[in-house]
Design an enzyme around this catalytic site. Structure first.
Site, PDB file in Angstrom:
ATOM      1  N   ALA A 109       0.844  -1.200   0.000  1.00 13.39           N
ATOM      2  CA  ALA A 109       0.000   0.000   0.000  1.00 13.39           C
ATOM      3  C   ALA A 109       0.874   1.243   0.000  1.00 13.39           C
ATOM      4  CB  ALA A 109      -0.886   0.022   1.256  1.00 13.39           C
ATOM      5  N   TYR A 131      -5.118   9.795   2.367  1.00 16.07           N
ATOM      6  CA  TYR A 131      -4.776   8.378   2.572  1.00 16.07           C
ATOM      7  C   TYR A 131      -6.048   7.571   2.848  1.00 16.07           C
ATOM      8  CZ  TYR A 131      -3.258   4.249   5.249  1.00 16.07           C
ATOM      9  OH  TYR A 131      -3.094   2.968   5.730  1.00 16.07           O
TER      10      TYR A 131
HETATM   11  N1  LIG Z   1       1.270   1.165   9.017  1.00 16.72           N
HETATM   12  C1  LIG Z   1       0.169   1.392   9.715  1.00 16.72           C
HETATM   13  O1  LIG Z   1       0.205   1.978  10.795  1.00 16.72           O
HETATM   14  C2  LIG Z   1      -1.173   0.923   9.192  1.00 16.72           C
HETATM   15  C3  LIG Z   1      -2.330   1.247   9.910  1.00 16.72           C
HETATM   16  C4  LIG Z   1      -3.563   0.787   9.438  1.00 16.72           C
HETATM   17  C5  LIG Z   1      -3.624   0.030   8.283  1.00 16.72           C
HETATM   18  N2  LIG Z   1      -2.485  -0.248   7.605  1.00 16.72           N
HETATM   19  C6  LIG Z   1      -2.610  -1.036   6.375  1.00 16.72           C
HETATM   20  O2  LIG Z   1      -1.951  -2.270   6.573  1.00 16.72           O
HETATM   21  C7  LIG Z   1      -1.369  -2.704   5.343  1.00 16.72           C
HETATM   22  C8  LIG Z   1       0.080  -3.055   5.553  1.00 16.72           C
HETATM   23  O3  LIG Z   1       0.747  -1.891   6.023  1.00 16.72           O
HETATM   24  P1  LIG Z   1       2.298  -1.911   6.419  1.00 16.72           P
HETATM   25  O4  LIG Z   1       2.422  -1.082   7.638  1.00 16.72           O
HETATM   26  O5  LIG Z   1       2.814  -3.307   6.390  1.00 16.72           O
HETATM   27  O6  LIG Z   1       2.894  -1.086   5.205  1.00 16.72           O
HETATM   28  P2  LIG Z   1       4.407  -0.641   4.923  1.00 16.72           P
HETATM   29  O7  LIG Z   1       5.316  -1.225   5.954  1.00 16.72           O
HETATM   30  O8  LIG Z   1       4.410   0.804   4.680  1.00 16.72           O
HETATM   31  O9  LIG Z   1       4.697  -1.401   3.571  1.00 16.72           O
HETATM   32  C9  LIG Z   1       4.034  -1.080   2.389  1.00 16.72           C
HETATM   33  C10 LIG Z   1       4.437  -2.064   1.345  1.00 16.72           C
HETATM   34  O10 LIG Z   1       3.869  -1.660   0.097  1.00 16.72           O
HETATM   35  C11 LIG Z   1       4.858  -1.840  -0.869  1.00 16.72           C
HETATM   36  N3  LIG Z   1       4.695  -1.027  -2.049  1.00 16.72           N
HETATM   37  C12 LIG Z   1       4.612   0.326  -2.117  1.00 16.72           C
HETATM   38  N4  LIG Z   1       4.533   0.693  -3.407  1.00 16.72           N
HETATM   39  C13 LIG Z   1       4.557  -0.450  -4.151  1.00 16.72           C
HETATM   40  C14 LIG Z   1       4.520  -0.738  -5.533  1.00 16.72           C
HETATM   41  N5  LIG Z   1       4.435   0.214  -6.467  1.00 16.72           N
HETATM   42  N6  LIG Z   1       4.574  -2.019  -5.925  1.00 16.72           N
HETATM   43  C15 LIG Z   1       4.681  -3.006  -5.023  1.00 16.72           C
HETATM   44  N7  LIG Z   1       4.731  -2.808  -3.697  1.00 16.72           N
HETATM   45  C16 LIG Z   1       4.669  -1.534  -3.273  1.00 16.72           C
HETATM   46  C17 LIG Z   1       6.141  -1.450  -0.170  1.00 16.72           C
HETATM   47  O11 LIG Z   1       7.226  -1.896  -0.893  1.00 16.72           O
HETATM   48  P3  LIG Z   1       8.674  -1.202  -0.747  1.00 16.72           P
HETATM   49  O12 LIG Z   1       9.225  -1.742   0.519  1.00 16.72           O
HETATM   50  O13 LIG Z   1       9.362  -1.656  -1.956  1.00 16.72           O
HETATM   51  O14 LIG Z   1       8.462   0.281  -0.704  1.00 16.72           O
HETATM   52  C18 LIG Z   1       5.941  -2.156   1.150  1.00 16.72           C
HETATM   53  O15 LIG Z   1       6.317  -3.513   1.038  1.00 16.72           O
HETATM   54  C19 LIG Z   1      -1.636  -1.592   4.328  1.00 16.72           C
HETATM   55  O16 LIG Z   1      -2.784  -1.901   3.599  1.00 16.72           O
HETATM   56  C20 LIG Z   1      -1.908  -0.378   5.198  1.00 16.72           C
HETATM   57  O17 LIG Z   1      -2.736   0.547   4.536  1.00 16.72           O
HETATM   58  C21 LIG Z   1      -1.256   0.152   8.044  1.00 16.72           C
END
Ligand SMILES: NC(=O)c1ccc[n+]([C@@H]2O[C@H](COP(=O)([O-])OP(=O)(O)OC[C@H]3O[C@@H](n4cnc5c(N)ncnc54)[C@H](OP(=O)(O)O)[C@@H]3O)[C@@H](O)[C@H]2O)c1
Length: 295
Positions: A59, A124
């Site tokens: 994401a 977002y």
């Molecule tokens: N983080 C939070 O606090 C939070 C809170 C609520 C919900 N969420 C949701 O939970 C889910 C997982 O979040 P997370 O915290 O694990 O996210 P994260 O650590 O920010 O990781 C996002 C991932 O998306 C990948 N990505 C970004 N652009 C891309 C592209 N063009 N092609 C392929 N991959 C791409 C990134 O790859 P790279 O490493 O290559 O950049 C990374 O692996 C998401 O849906 C997020 O919206 C997160």
């Protein structure tokens, strides 16, 4: 059961890769092999891997940056999930799509249930909401799983930021008027794999939107204080937390005052309940301090 995970370096994707998943073949796909902005790479990954189920853990998660890059957020959080949903639907594979507490405005005093009205305050949240809608409209076998305040021993998150800042600052101002549930990425991975096991077993459970966050809740200042208490107990960095208001810490994106998610529907339909948020922080801090001792 072959599980294709979109995302590899992110918190949840990495936790999925590290998790134990006997009986399943799980592969995380990241850039450049699978680039969500390049549909041909997504199609190639599906053709090569032939998944039975898809988990979207990728994401655009930069909440503040999204305010100045709403189109990029929409491409990654709405267009890309729609493509994943289309490709999975074409082969009859279910999709598990992660979403966020930030689809809610936060103007409720009790935890949000799945049927509460959505009203995201920022770009977002709007992009994630559009992603939810497009996944639901494209693949009938979908689960949209909203989670909150994700942290892990890797990646960009609040726990790592607090411990880094505490290395050089004796006191930190932390917001004390936004409530939510810190959720440990490995607990999300476990929850997702329990759901996959349930789907694989063939026992029916409804598709749709679910909330999947840690038990309990706190404000960011409580979260920081707990991180420092755990860290200090194990000889790590610690700082004094000064409780401040959202108005005293202005950010480009407005955050909901209440992000608490009621996870009862997931518990009753799928038998999945994540541990209390403090348990995830205990394990996260312990692992971070252990890594530091080893390196
Ligand atoms: N983080 C939070 O606090 C939070 C809170 C609520 C919900 N969420 C949701 O939970 C889910 C997982 O979040 P997370 O915290 O694990 O996210 P994260 O650590 O920010 O990781 C996002 C991932 O998306 C990948 N990505 C970004 N652009 C891309 C592209 N063009 N092609 C392929 N991959 C791409 C990134 O790859 P790279 O490493 O290559 O950049 C990374 O692996 C998401 O849906 C997020 O919206 C997160």
């Amino acid at each position: 059961m072959r599980i294709l995970v979109a995302g590899s370096a992110g918190q949840v994707a990495r936790a999925l890769a590290e998790s134990s998943h006997p009986g399943f073949t799980l592969k995380t796909f990241g850039r450049p092999e699978l680039d969500l902005e390049k549909p041909e790479t997504v199609k190639a990954a599906f053709n090569a891997f032939q998944p039975d189920i898809v988990i979207n853990a990728a994401a655009y998660t930069a909440v503040d940056k999204a305010e100045s890059e709403p189109e990029a957020a929409m491409r990654l959080n709405a267009d890309a999930p729609a493509l994943l949903a289309k490709l999975s639907a074409a082969s009859g594979a279910p999709i598990l799509h992660l979403s966020t507490d930030y689809v809610f405005a936060g103007d409720k005093t009790s935890p949000f249930v799945e049927t509460d009205p959505v009203d995201p305050a920022g770009a977002y949240g709007r992009s994630k909401l559009e992603g939810e809608r497009r996944v639901a409209a494209t693949n009938p076998k979908h689960l949209v799983l909203r989670t909150s305040w994700v942290h892990a021993p890797y990646g960009s998150n609040f726990v790592r930021t607090m411990l880094r800042l505490a290395e050089t600052r004796p006191e930190l101002g932390v917001v004390a008027d936004q409530q939510g549930a810190p959720t440990y990425a490995p607990d999300i991975a476990d929850g997702l794999l329990q759901i996959v096991a349930r789907i694989a077993s063939g026992s029916s459970a409804p598709w749709g939107v679910y909330h999947m966050a840690s038990g309990g809740s706190c404000v960011w200042a409580d979260f920081a204080e707990y991180v420092f208490a755990r860290s200090a107990a194990e000889g790590g960095a610690s700082a004094k937390v000064n409780r401040i208001t959202t108005d005293e810490y202005p950010t480009p994106a407005r955050r909901p005052a209440n992000s608490r998610l009621d996870c009862g529907k997931l518990r009753s339909d799928y038998g999945v309940a994540l541990p209390d948020w403090r348990s995830g922080v205990d394990r996260c801090v312990a692992r971070l301090l252990e890594q530091r001792r080893v390196t």
